[in-house]
Scaffold this motif. Structure first.
Motif, short mmCIF file in Angstrom:
data_model
loop_
_atom_site.label_atom_id
_atom_site.label_comp_id
_atom_site.label_asym_id
_atom_site.label_seq_id
_atom_site.Cartn_x
_atom_site.Cartn_y
_atom_site.Cartn_z
N VAL A 1 5.35 -0.36 1.28
CA VAL A 1 5.46 -0.82 2.66
C VAL A 1 5.30 0.36 3.62
N ALA A 2 5.91 1.48 3.30
CA ALA A 2 5.78 2.68 4.14
C ALA A 2 4.34 3.18 4.16
N VAL B 1 1.60 1.35 3.78
CA VAL B 1 0.83 0.42 4.61
C VAL B 1 1.10 0.70 6.09
N GLN B 2 2.35 0.88 6.44
CA GLN B 2 2.70 1.16 7.84
C GLN B 2 2.06 2.46 8.32
N ALA B 3 2.00 3.46 7.45
CA ALA B 3 1.37 4.73 7.83
C ALA B 3 -0.11 4.53 8.13
N PHE B 4 -0.80 3.72 7.33
CA PHE B 4 -2.21 3.44 7.61
C PHE B 4 -2.38 2.58 8.85
N GLU B 5 -1.51 1.62 9.04
CA GLU B 5 -1.62 0.76 10.22
C GLU B 5 -1.44 1.54 11.52
N ALA B 6 -0.74 2.65 11.47
CA ALA B 6 -0.48 3.45 12.67
C ALA B 6 -1.63 4.40 13.03
N LEU B 7 -2.56 4.64 12.12
CA LEU B 7 -3.59 5.66 12.35
C LEU B 7 -4.48 5.41 13.57
N PRO B 8 -4.88 4.18 13.88
CA PRO B 8 -5.77 4.01 15.04
C PRO B 8 -5.16 4.51 16.35
N GLY B 9 -3.87 4.45 16.50
CA GLY B 9 -3.23 4.93 17.71
C GLY B 9 -3.01 6.42 17.74
N VAL B 10 -3.29 7.08 16.61
CA VAL B 10 -2.98 8.50 16.47
C VAL B 10 -4.24 9.37 16.33
N ILE B 11 -5.27 8.83 15.71
CA ILE B 11 -6.48 9.60 15.42
C ILE B 11 -7.62 9.12 16.33
N PRO B 12 -7.97 9.92 17.32
CA PRO B 12 -8.96 9.47 18.31
C PRO B 12 -10.36 9.26 17.74
N GLU B 13 -10.68 9.88 16.63
CA GLU B 13 -12.03 9.73 16.04
C GLU B 13 -12.33 8.32 15.55
N PRO C 1 -3.64 15.56 10.30
CA PRO C 1 -2.34 15.53 9.61
C PRO C 1 -1.80 14.12 9.36
N ALA C 2 -2.00 13.20 10.28
CA ALA C 2 -1.50 11.83 10.08
C ALA C 2 -2.23 11.16 8.92
N HIS C 3 -3.52 11.39 8.79
CA HIS C 3 -4.27 10.84 7.65
C HIS C 3 -3.80 11.49 6.36
N GLN C 4 -3.63 12.79 6.36
CA GLN C 4 -3.18 13.50 5.17
C GLN C 4 -1.80 13.00 4.72
N ALA D 1 -0.46 9.99 5.36
CA ALA D 1 -0.59 8.62 4.85
C ALA D 1 -1.18 8.63 3.44
N ALA D 2 -2.23 9.41 3.23
CA ALA D 2 -2.85 9.48 1.91
C ALA D 2 -1.88 10.02 0.87
N ALA D 3 -1.05 10.98 1.26
CA ALA D 3 -0.07 11.54 0.33
C ALA D 3 0.91 10.47 -0.15
N LEU D 4 1.29 9.57 0.75
CA LEU D 4 2.18 8.47 0.34
C LEU D 4 1.52 7.63 -0.74
N TRP D 5 0.25 7.29 -0.54
CA TRP D 5 -0.47 6.43 -1.47
C TRP D 5 -0.71 7.11 -2.82
N ARG D 6 -0.81 8.43 -2.84
CA ARG D 6 -1.01 9.13 -4.11
C ARG D 6 0.13 8.89 -5.08
N GLU D 7 1.29 8.55 -4.55
CA GLU D 7 2.48 8.33 -5.39
C GLU D 7 2.42 7.02 -6.17
N PHE D 8 1.60 6.05 -5.73
CA PHE D 8 1.65 4.73 -6.36
C PHE D 8 0.30 4.03 -6.50
#
Length: 97
Positions: free
Chosen positions: A22-23, A25-37, A75-78, A80-87
């Motif tokens: 869940v965390a 997913v939430q980290a990925f859902e937050a990326l559009p508001g954080v990463i201007p690219e 950093p926000a993408h990194q 989020a990806a780190a969370l997903w590497r765990e599972f």
């Protein structure tokens, strides 16, 4: 424009409702508001249940290869990806549109 696709497969025994998932997913859902690219962003759980299916998908777009590099290194993408590497494991495809 570059399309960036990512398909995630949860590791054996990992369930969608686990707090760490869940965390993630939430980290990925937050990326559009954080990463201007990010020009466009979609992420969601797969709705089909087939042996070859992946579990979660990201479909996004950035302006060019430099924007893709900045997105990947952000950093926000990194984080989020780190969370997903765990599972989970994943595959990606980047192509011009």
């Amino acid at each position: 424009m570059i399309r960036h696709l990512v398909l995630f497969k949860l590791n054996d025994g990992v369930k969608r409702d686990e707090p760490r998932v869940v965390a993630g997913v939430q980290a990925f859902e937050a990326l559009p508001g954080v990463i201007p690219e990010l020009e466009s962003w979609e992420c969601a759980w797969n709705i089909t249940d087939r042996p070859i299916a992946y579990d979660f998908a990201i479909n996004s777009a950035v302006a060019d290869t430099e924007a893709l590099k900045r997105y990947i290194e952000h950093p926000a993408h990194q984080e989020a990806a780190a969370l997903w590497r765990e599972f989970a494991t994943w595959v990606i495809a980047d192509y011009e549109i």
